[in-house]
Design an enzyme around this catalytic site. Structure first.
Site, PDB file in Angstrom:
ATOM      1  N   THR A   1       0.820  -1.212   0.000  1.00 27.88           N
ATOM      2  CA  THR A   1       0.000   0.000   0.000  1.00 27.88           C
ATOM      3  C   THR A   1       0.848   1.253   0.000  1.00 27.88           C
ATOM      4  O   THR A   1       0.361   2.336   0.299  1.00 27.88           O
ATOM      5  CB  THR A   1      -0.912   0.028   1.235  1.00 27.88           C
ATOM      6  OG1 THR A   1      -0.092  -0.101   2.404  1.00 27.88           O
ATOM      7  CG2 THR A   1      -1.901  -1.109   1.205  1.00 27.88           C
TER       8      THR A   1
ATOM      9  N   SER B   1       4.598   6.360  11.242  1.00 23.85           N
ATOM     10  CA  SER B   1       3.774   5.709  10.248  1.00 23.85           C
ATOM     11  C   SER B   1       4.248   5.990   8.838  1.00 23.85           C
ATOM     12  O   SER B   1       5.077   6.871   8.598  1.00 23.85           O
ATOM     13  CB  SER B   1       2.320   6.146  10.391  1.00 23.85           C
ATOM     14  OG  SER B   1       2.124   7.374   9.726  1.00 23.85           O
ATOM     15  N   LYS B   2       3.721   5.213   7.946  1.00 20.37           N
ATOM     16  CA  LYS B   2       4.066   5.296   6.543  1.00 20.37           C
ATOM     17  C   LYS B   2       3.881   6.713   6.009  1.00 20.37           C
ATOM     18  O   LYS B   2       4.603   7.166   5.151  1.00 20.37           O
ATOM     19  CB  LYS B   2       3.153   4.335   5.795  1.00 20.37           C
ATOM     20  CG  LYS B   2       3.757   3.716   4.581  1.00 20.37           C
ATOM     21  CD  LYS B   2       2.857   2.634   4.028  1.00 20.37           C
ATOM     22  CE  LYS B   2       3.280   1.254   4.481  1.00 20.37           C
ATOM     23  NZ  LYS B   2       2.593   0.188   3.775  1.00 20.37           N
ATOM     24  N   ARG B   3       2.904   7.375   6.536  1.00 18.62           N
ATOM     25  CA  ARG B   3       2.605   8.703   6.002  1.00 18.62           C
ATOM     26  C   ARG B   3       3.565   9.783   6.492  1.00 18.62           C
ATOM     27  O   ARG B   3       3.520  10.910   6.025  1.00 18.62           O
ATOM     28  CB  ARG B   3       1.194   9.103   6.402  1.00 18.62           C
ATOM     29  CG  ARG B   3       0.221   8.037   5.944  1.00 18.62           C
ATOM     30  CD  ARG B   3      -1.131   8.584   5.648  1.00 18.62           C
ATOM     31  NE  ARG B   3      -1.898   7.553   4.953  1.00 18.62           N
ATOM     32  CZ  ARG B   3      -3.193   7.592   4.765  1.00 18.62           C
ATOM     33  NH1 ARG B   3      -3.868   8.611   5.218  1.00 18.62           N
ATOM     34  NH2 ARG B   3      -3.810   6.627   4.125  1.00 18.62           N
TER      35      ARG B   3
END
Length: 513
Positions: A15, A267-269
């Site tokens: 993702t 987090s990824k973001r």
RNA sequence: GCCGCGUUCGUCUAUCGGUUAGGACACCUCCCUUUCACGGAGGGAAGAGGGGUUCGACUCCCCUACGCGGUACCA
């Protein structure tokens, strides 16, 4: 623990880019596998069509390769006996187990549409229920095979109504399981809800996929992030209901890597927002879910060495004991154990990451560094022999943190001095410096005199105190009051090169006022 | 809200009932170097709070506080 072969997996969902928390999870899996001579598998959990991001899978594979934590089985690393390793390709395998759970009354069909559920949740919230559960107490009011008549269910199924299969969570039962890091953990099923196991499109949710795949792939240890701990009891119950408890993997829920400043897990973001890279490789992709271009700088592109990066990462949330910090992969493998993994989350400290890189940079052989920066030097339009480049690295590596610094930090050694420290020149310049140099160098055959002899003789000949002449020589050779010892710079430039540069610089110094 | 998991210097951590609570990063001082670094030597800096258990608790138990995670047909 039995004689079971150690088989672990890293199971990211494609993702987006892989962030360092994910890399660490992969690393710990890898370390455990290697420590026990077991298998490390890469499984791609692409069960959510909506969140799929083009290129993410390739990125994950490349990241693992760069980090040196390569799976020996799985997507991108060769099929073993348990192919396929992409869950989308395993889709047909899941339904039968979901149906088996329905048949044994551990699961049921639920016909509620997402809109209906959303409305139901809102209504419940309006009535003061903070987080409505689809559970033993509420399922009787919803549209499913536990509340509907058998005929109705049959009709809906035959009619082709959309449905999901939900796990039938017991009403009030303690579920106790052992976690290698946390010890015994207990949850009561009254807090758990009837999670969807099979979605309406026939894809499994993470829960079913985990239970089925880990069993089929003979996974011995499920090492994953702490965010999974609350759903672990559901998984345990699923293994039991399927009759797979005997081969259920041992759980190890890793502590989270927290943001350095405030709160919350990394987090990824987070991308570059925090002021440091949080991805192994630079990541760039168009995220169709958020409709935005995602960009994140990588550790590789920032000039980190994979071994430094891994060494640093391994020590977040784990420590083998003692005071040792610098460890190569072999040492990490031999000293690794899940029991030594911490329970508490760890804040990410980029300063420490830099320190590790500097240590590794300093300890690398000059030749290796030369090879690593050669392309960058030539790309910048300069040509140096391998020997010269190695010498350069030897002179500058202790003054750099990254491979990227190494190139520009000593540019005055492989090209002309571009900028002079005029302040120092104004303060320290003395005409005798040039006069004595001209006098000293007149008639000298530079091919017969070594640079260090030349410099030392000239300094003595000038009759100036070292404090008067050294700063000027340094600025003359490097442009600034920095860098390697003056004589070393002269040696690098050679007698002729150094002499030419001094002449040119001194001429310039005379014009500075 | 509810459930779960956590809590040693600012940060990462050592300690597995008895220590002047050790190391590392960062910071400060000094030495080396008439540069910048590297290196070396020092310095400040910690057991969330309260109850127990024990001859003795950072270590074991309970409570509180705080933090984090979960509470999706996302993983």
């Amino acid at each position: 623990m039995s004689e079971r072969r150690v088989r672990v997996r890293f199971a990211p969902s494609p993702t987006g880019g892989l962030h360092i928390g994910g890399v660490r999870t992969a690393l710990f899996n890898y370390l455990l596998a290697k420590k026990h001579g077991g298998d490390f598998i890469l499984r791609i959990e692409d069960t959510d069509q909506n969140r799929f991001v083009e290129g993410a899978e390739k990125y994950i594979i490349e990241s693992l390769k760069w980090c040196g934590i390569e799976p020996n089985e799985g997507v991108g690393f060769g099929d073993g006996a348990h192919a396929p390793y992409r869950q989308s390709e395993r889709k047909p395998m899941y339904r039968q187990y979901a149906e088996q759970l329905v048949a044994s009354d551990h699961a049921y069909y639920a016909f509620d549409t997402e809109e209906e559920l959303e409305k139901w949740r809102e209504d419940m919230k309006a009535q003061g229920v903070p987080s409505p559960q689809y559970s033993a107490v509420t399922r009787q009011y919803l549209a499913n095979s536990t509340s509907l008549s058998a005929d109705e269910v049959k009709l809906r199924l035959e009619r082709g109504d959309k449905y999901v299969i939900r796990f039938k969570m017991p009403r009030n039962e303690d579920v106790k399981f052992h976690d290698l890091i946390r010890g015994w953990v207990t949850f009561n099923t009254s807090q758990l809800d009837d999670k969807v196991l099979l979605k309406h499109d026939g894809m499994p949710t993470y829960h079913l996929a985990h239970v089925v795949d880990d069993t089929l792939m003979e996974i011995s240890h499920a090492i994953r992030g702490e965010e999974w701990l609350p759903s672990a009891p559901l998984h345990v119950l699923c293994f039991r209901a399927l009759g797979w408890e005997a081969t259920m993997p041992q759980y190890a829920h890793l502590p989270l890597i927290l943001k350095p400043d405030g709160n919350g897990k990394l987090s990824k973001r987070d991308g570059d927002r925090l002021g440091f890279p949080s991805f192994p490789l630079t990541w760039k992709a168009f995220n169709k879910e958020t409709n935005q271009e995602e960009t994140a700088t990588g550790y590789r592109e920032s000039g980190f060495f994979p071994d430094a990066f891994i060494n640093f990462l391994s020590l977040i949330g784990w420590h083998p004991g003692g005071d040792k910090e610098m460890m190569d992969m072999d040492e990490l493998i031999s000293s690794f154990s899940l029991e030594k993994v911490h329970k508490g989350g760890a804040k990410f400290d980029y300063e420490k990451a830099k320190w590790f890189n500097q240590q590794y940079l300093k300890s690398k052989p000059n030749e290796e560094l030369a090879a690593a920066i050669k392309d960058k030097i030539t790309a910048a339009g300069f040509t140096l022999s391998d020997e010269k480049l190695a010498e350069y690295c030897g002179l500058m590596k202790e003054r750099s943190t990254f491979l990227n610094d190494l190139v520009p930090i000593g540019s005055f050694l492989y090209q002309d001095v571009l900028n002079y420290d005029n302040e120092t020149i104004k303060k320290k310049w003395k005409p005798e410096i040039k006069a004595k140099w001209d006098e000293y160098i007149a008639g000298k055959d530079l091919s017969t005199i070594s640079p260090d002899v030349m410099m030392n003789e000239y300094i003595a000949f000038s009759g100036l105190k070292t404090g008067e002449i050294m700063p000027m020589l340094r600025v003359a050779l490097a442009g600034v009051l920095q860098g390697p010892p003056v004589v070393d710079m002269a040696k690098f430039l050679g007698s002729k090169g150094a002499a030419e540069r001094l002449k040119k610089s001194f001429e310039y110094f005379e014009t500075v006022h």
